[in-house]
Write an enzyme that holds these catalytic residues in place. Structure first.
Site, PDB file in Angstrom:
ATOM      1  N   GLN A  76      45.440  43.187  33.419  1.00  0.00           N
ATOM      2  CA  GLN A  76      45.699  44.333  34.305  1.00  0.00           C
ATOM      3  C   GLN A  76      44.671  44.418  35.439  1.00  0.00           C
ATOM      4  OE1 GLN A  76      48.073  46.568  34.764  1.00  0.00           O
ATOM      5  NE2 GLN A  76      49.365  45.662  33.187  1.00  0.00           N
ATOM      6  N   SER A  77      44.235  43.282  35.921  1.00  0.00           N
ATOM      7  CA  SER A  77      43.203  43.274  36.961  1.00  0.00           C
ATOM      8  C   SER A  77      43.668  43.932  38.260  1.00  0.00           C
ATOM      9  CB  SER A  77      42.814  41.819  37.248  1.00  0.00           C
ATOM     10  OG  SER A  77      41.998  41.751  38.386  1.00  0.00           O
ATOM     11  N   ASN A  78      42.869  44.867  38.729  1.00  0.00           N
ATOM     12  CA  ASN A  78      43.103  45.447  40.058  1.00  0.00           C
ATOM     13  C   ASN A  78      42.649  44.479  41.146  1.00  0.00           C
ATOM     14  OD1 ASN A  78      43.924  48.178  39.144  1.00  0.00           O
ATOM     15  ND2 ASN A  78      41.836  48.212  38.325  1.00  0.00           N
TER      16      ASN A  78
END
Ligand SMILES: Cc1ncc(COP(=O)(O)O)c(C=O)c1O
Length: 337
Positions: A76-78
């Site tokens: 879920q890397s921004n």
């Protein structure tokens, strides 16, 4: 002020991000005046702190003649989401490695939130199991593209190196100028701290501009000593890259790791409360992985009287609300209570 004009840079951030008071929440908590610096509003594909780092990283990639960027992050890397968006804007292709860092994840975590946005933005996506040296994983990828005649520019996790950190040196200067305009004496800045670049750049920018504003990094993953060592090493390297006078003052780096809970990306009762409080009092969305833990730290330190009435405390909102959709189960459970 620190001069950054000599570094290659592209413009990605839509103007200075707002700095404004959190009147309702300040009143509800009954402690210091709380303020928020809205780096969740940088404007790039739902915004966030990586936009500022990417101004310098994409600038460097273009200066080196790259046609592609490669980077990595947790599922879920921004950072990954913003990197793909920035690459699109500058006609670079992108390949991203998503590390399965959070175990036992459900389908929302694996496919919704940032992952959905990654797919819409359109990158080549590969996955990797947890526990690898992910920066090292980028090397064979760069070589693979080189063999095919493409120059790929590798961006480390979180965009955290002395180039990316320059984005937060600039942000610190922006904050100082805004506080000055408002006649606001800032007693503390609080920020969520992960791969270290945001806190390192912020501290270098504050100290380098001779602002007497302490910055507290709330760790979202590492214990305090590890986080402080990581931030210090990057702050020193950034300080040297900027050729600032004297040695970087190590004591300017302070981290608190009391709000990590069971681990990276795992919600805690405090992080869920922080999301709820800021949403209900101010209509502002935090993210579940970083800012919720950072803000949980701020709330707790207000309740403990560490941040006191009469002080002004600024929370640097680093974005990430797209990640809320990946944590539907946790958030729904919290609201049902
Ligand atoms: C929303 C958000 N806040 C804070 C951070 C932490 O910033 P840094 O990795 O520069 O320490 C990140 C990094 O991924 C993030 O996505």
């Amino acid at each position: 002020m620190v001069d950054l004009a000599r570094f290659p840079r592209v413009r990605l951030t839509l103007g200075p991000t707002p700095l404004h008071p959190l009147r309702n929440l300040s009143e509800a908590l009954g402690g210091p005046e709380l303020w928020i610096k809205r780096d969740d509003q940088t404007g790039l594909a739902t915004g966030g702190n990586k936009t500022r780092k990417l101004e310098f990283l994409i600038g460097e990639a273009l200066a080196q003649g790259a046609s592609r960027v490669v980077t990595h992050g947790a599922t879920q890397s921004n950072h990954v989401r913003q990197t793909i968006a920035a690459a699109n804007l500058h006609r670079l292709r992108s390949t991203v490695l998503l590390e399965t860092r959070v175990s036992g994840a459900d389908s929302d975590y694996l496919e919704n939130g940032n992952v959905l946005l990654d797919r819409i933005l359109g990158a080549e996506i590969e996955t990797r199991p947890a526990g690898l040296d992910m920066n090292a994983e980028l090397r064979p990828l760069v070589e693979r593209y080189a063999a095919a005649g493409q120059k790929a520019y590798a961006i480390p996790g979180g965009g955290s190196n002395p180039i990316g950190a320059l984005g937060y040196v600039l942000a610190a200067q922006e904050l100082i100028a805004q506080a000055d305009d408002l006649g606001l004496v800032v007693d503390h800045v609080v920020v969520a701290s992960g791969s270290a670049g945001t806190q390192a750049g912020l501290v270098v920018g504050l100290v380098g501009s001779q602002a007497r504003v302490p910055a507290l990094g709330v760790s979202v993953r590492q214990p305090r000593d590890v986080q402080e060592a990581n931030v210090r090493a990057l702050a020193r390297a950034t300080w040297e890259r900027l050729e600032l006078r004297g040695a970087f003052p190590d004591e300017a780096v302070v981290a608190n790791a009391d709000y990590v809970g069971p681990g990276y990306g795992v919600s805690t009762p405090q992080s869920l409360e922080a999301i709820r409080l800021l949403a209900r009092h101010e209509g502002i969305l935090l993210d579940p992985v970083y800012t919720a833990k950072g803000f949980a730290g701020l709330i707790d330190l207000v309740r403990k009287g560490v941040f006191r009435k009469g002080q002004n405390v600024v929370f640097l909102h680093t974005g990430g609300s797209a990640g809320l959709f990946a944590y539907r189960a946790d958030l729904t459970r919290a609201e049902a209570k």
